[in-house]
Design a protein around this motif. Structure first.
Motif, short mmCIF file in Angstrom:
data_model
loop_
_atom_site.label_atom_id
_atom_site.label_comp_id
_atom_site.label_asym_id
_atom_site.label_seq_id
_atom_site.Cartn_x
_atom_site.Cartn_y
_atom_site.Cartn_z
N GLU A 214 0.84 -1.21 0.00
CA GLU A 214 0.00 0.00 0.00
C GLU A 214 0.87 1.25 0.00
O GLU A 214 0.58 2.22 -0.70
N GLU A 215 1.93 1.22 0.81
CA GLU A 215 2.82 2.37 0.91
C GLU A 215 3.51 2.63 -0.44
O GLU A 215 3.57 3.77 -0.91
N ILE A 216 3.98 1.56 -1.06
CA ILE A 216 4.68 1.70 -2.36
C ILE A 216 3.71 2.24 -3.41
O ILE A 216 4.06 3.15 -4.18
N GLY B 118 1.03 4.06 -2.96
CA GLY B 118 0.77 5.47 -2.67
C GLY B 118 1.88 6.35 -3.21
O GLY B 118 1.63 7.35 -3.92
N ASN B 119 3.12 5.97 -2.94
CA ASN B 119 4.26 6.76 -3.39
C ASN B 119 4.40 6.74 -4.91
O ASN B 119 4.75 7.74 -5.53
N HIS C 274 1.99 6.43 -7.04
CA HIS C 274 0.94 7.30 -7.61
C HIS C 274 1.42 8.74 -7.68
O HIS C 274 1.24 9.42 -8.70
N ASP C 275 2.03 9.21 -6.58
CA ASP C 275 2.54 10.59 -6.56
C ASP C 275 3.62 10.79 -7.62
O ASP C 275 3.65 11.79 -8.33
N ARG C 276 4.48 9.79 -7.70
CA ARG C 276 5.57 9.88 -8.68
C ARG C 276 4.99 9.92 -10.10
O ARG C 276 5.43 10.71 -10.94
N ASP D 177 3.48 13.38 -10.86
CA ASP D 177 4.52 14.37 -11.18
C ASP D 177 5.08 14.16 -12.58
O ASP D 177 5.29 15.11 -13.34
N MET E 295 11.55 3.64 -9.77
CA MET E 295 11.29 2.88 -8.54
C MET E 295 12.45 1.91 -8.26
O MET E 295 12.77 1.59 -7.12
#
Lengths: 548, 109
Positions: A26-28, A30-31, A33-35, A38, A57
């Motif tokens: 889940e954490e990966i 989330g990150n 998605h942001d990446r 951008d 990544m």
């Protein structure tokens, strides 16, 4: 595109279902998605942003503990142990048929149980979890070591079958002609049995090869039926890559991690054979001839004496326990400790049993090898050395016991070195002198034998060096790392040189060289162990330094 | 300009803690800040970043909590008192180290 990211990440971790990994997924995501957002702003191209986000990544396998991801189950390890036993079984057959048969059968049983379980798991993965990748992976595991195992089993079974007729023939002949057989008949029986064995060997090797070949062919067909493609070749390469690692995955077998267990296993096996020789001699009458058989092994005493059974029992526990650390990495040291303790116990049991037999009123056994006491004492000393180092390793790994390690381990090791030093001073040689009221036995100490042998002299010199190393470090108060181990190395070398030297002086004893040769192996192992342990400590410190 | 990755990686924990000492943050933003503040010269790989988080959590230097975002949940990290103490010590150590290194290989005055 965001769904695509989720699917990609979930696919990478598809074999890990634990809670922590799910949280990390889940954490990966989330990150990522942001990446992706951008990068999309930058490129205005969904596909390019997706690919770039995944690329930045990096390697996913680095994120999780790869060893955990492909952590071998007990089934994987059973297959590996099975093939090791298959190889060992073949070697052991040459030395002791019954043990060889047991080891080979154990290997076949392990393979059968593990394969059956893997097959059931694969079926479950296909039907219930609908995971074809996992199904294929589990099926291919069964086939990975099959060819190699088949080759060794076929060779072992051929040898076993071919040795049975000759054993039967000799056994029956001796049974029915007990007391009346003359040496000429005995010779002809042996000749016939050897010929018979050779014929059976040729026939059984052809038949068993055909049997295993057909079995292998049929199982390969089954593989194509299950998986839909032929099984990949080069099984040995796959097997070795499982141990040695490859560019795709880390090795499941870290030498550093398993070093203690490997050495324990080797010592346990070696001590088993060492202890199995009873050093008893027996007087046997065949017709008018009287023989004195030497080197009766413990297995031959099996039917009459409980200690022989106890020896087998404790040795088996020892062997089984020494294999556990390869399957369960946790508490490996504890299992190594138990394995060595049982090996030590089996040695003591045999020693006590021998003493009992030697004092047997029936006088069946006429003598015990003079070096037996020395050899048992040495084997116990070597075992204690291993136990000490194991305890040291345990303390080393336990955070709360680090203070003990700092002060005690070095002292224990030095204490052991001191005991070894004292033992090195005794030669084991004696001389009986007749005096007025009987016989006096004079024992010789190493310093008294310096003129007799160059090796003893060199060994004594090395002993002196070991004392100098200890004393000089105390005088200069220089903290020498691993000093106790260095001193122990030197003393072991000295001990070995002295033993070799004494064996030359003691040349009228027929088997002293044999005992020395066996102990050479044990000493070399001990040295190797200490060396590896030292390297391990250095690596550990380096790794810690790197982490800091 | 090349930077010494080894030296920087040796201070990963302190770098992360220093960012978290300003405000709570999550993985991607932390890495982005590292990249921005180093003018793109230094960026941690995801593997290094998550390993560092794991280590810092184990040592009780940071804590974590989940926050709902627009599409996904985000795992935020927050520095603990122990983490602040560790950071202060790391800063002192670094300043002392920096003085020594500057003395030998620093810019000539």
């Amino acid at each position: 595109m965001k769904d695509k990211i989720r699917k990609y990440v979930e696919y990478q971790f598809r074999f890990q279902k634990d809670e922590k990994t799910q949280e990390m997924i889940e954490e990966i995501i989330g990150n990522l998605h942001d990446r992706y957002d951008d990068l999309y702003q930058k490129y205005q191209d969904e596909e390019k942003a997706y690919l770039e986000a995944i690329k930045q990544m990096g390697e996913f396998s680095e994120l999780v503990e790869t060893k955990e991801a492909i952590k071998p189950s007990w089934m994987d390890m059973s297959l590996v142990v099975s093939i090791i036993l298959a190889i060992f079984g073949l070697i052991i057959i040459f030395f002791h048929l019954l043990t060889g048969i047991i080891v080979t059968l154990l290997s076949i049983a392990l393979y059968a149980i593990a394969s059956n379980h893997l097959y059931q798991l694969a079926h479950y993965a296909k039907v219930k979890e609908m995971d074809i990748d996992k199904h294929h992976l589990l099926i291919s595991k069964i086939y990975k070591f099959m060819k190699t195992s088949f080759i060794f089993w076929a060779m072992s079974l051929t040898l076993i079958i071919s040795s049975i007729p000759s054993k039967l023939l000799i056994g029956l002949s001796l049974y029915y002609t007990f007391g009346t057989l003359n040496p000429a008949d005995l010779e002809s029986i042996v000749r016939i049995s050897v010929t018979l064995s050779a014929i059976v060997f040729v026939i059984s090797s052809v038949l068993i090869s055909l049997l295993f070949y057909n079995l292998y062919r049929r199982l390969n067909e089954k593989y194509i039926f299950l998986v839909g493609r032929p099984h990949q070749e080069s099984y040995l390469k796959d097997a070795s890559s499982l141990f040695m690692g490859s560019k795709h995955h880390h090795s499941i077998f870290s030498f550093k991690e398993h070093m203690t267990s490997i050495i324990t296993l080797i010592v346990v096996i070696l001590l088993f054979f060492l202890t199995a020789s009873s050093s008893l001699s027996q007087r046997v009458t065949v017709g008018f001839l009287e023989f004195e058989y030497e080197y009766i092994n413990v297995f031959k005493l099996f039917s009459n004496y409980p200690f022989a059974k106890l020896f087998i029992f404790t040795s088996l526990i020892s062997l089984m326990t020494s294999i556990i650390p390869f399957i369960r990495k946790q508490k490996a040291l504890m299992f190594n400790f138990i394995a060595l303790s049982f090996a030590l116990l089996s040695s003591i049991i045999v020693k006590i049993g021998m003493a009992g037999l030697y004092s047997d009123q029936s006088n069946q056994f006429v003598g015990i090898n003079e070096n037996y006491n020395i050899s048992v004492a040495l084997s116990i000393i070597v075992m204690i050395a291993f136990l000490i180092v194991l305890i040291a390793s345990m303390i080393q790994k336990n955070e709360h016991l680090k203070w003990v390690k700092t002060y005690i381990v070095e002292l224990i090791t030095l204490g052991y070195s001191f005991i070894l030093f004292l033992i090195s001073m005794t030669s084991g040689l004696y001389k009986d002198i007749t005096v007025t009221d009987g016989v006096d036995r004079i024992y010789f100490y190493v310093p008294q034998l310096l003129d007799e042998s160059l090796l003893v002299m060199i060994g004594f010199g090395v002993l002196i060096v070991s004392i100098m190393v200890s004393v000089s470090s105390l005088i200069f108060k220089k903290k020498v790392k691993f000093l106790p181990y260095i001193v122990m190395f030197i003393i072991i070398i000295a001990n070995f040189l002295i033993r070799s030297g004494i064996s030359k002086i003691y040349s009228f004893s027929t088997n002293y060289d044999g005992v020395t040769a066996v102990y050479l192996i044990v000493y070399v192992l001990a040295l190797f162990y200490m060396l590896m342990y030292t390297i391990y400590l250095i690596l550990l410190r380096k790794t810690k330094k790197k982490q800091v | 300009m090349n930077v010494s990755g080894d030296i920087l990686r040796g201070h990963t924990d302190a770098i992360i803690l220093s960012i978290l000492s300003k405000e709570d943050n999550y993985g991607y933003q932390i890495n982005l800040e590292i990249s921005n503040r180093s003018n793109g010269l230094f960026m941690l790989s995801e593997a290094t970043l998550y390993t560092a988080f794991k280590r810092l959590l184990q040592d009780n230097l940071i804590t974590s909590y989940w926050k709902d975002g627009l599409y996904v949940k985000r795992k935020f990290y927050s520095i603990t008192d122990l983490g602040r103490a560790y950071l202060s010590e790391a800063i002192l150590k670094w300043n002392a180290t920096k003085t020594i290194i500057d003395e030998f290989i620093g810019e000539k005055k």
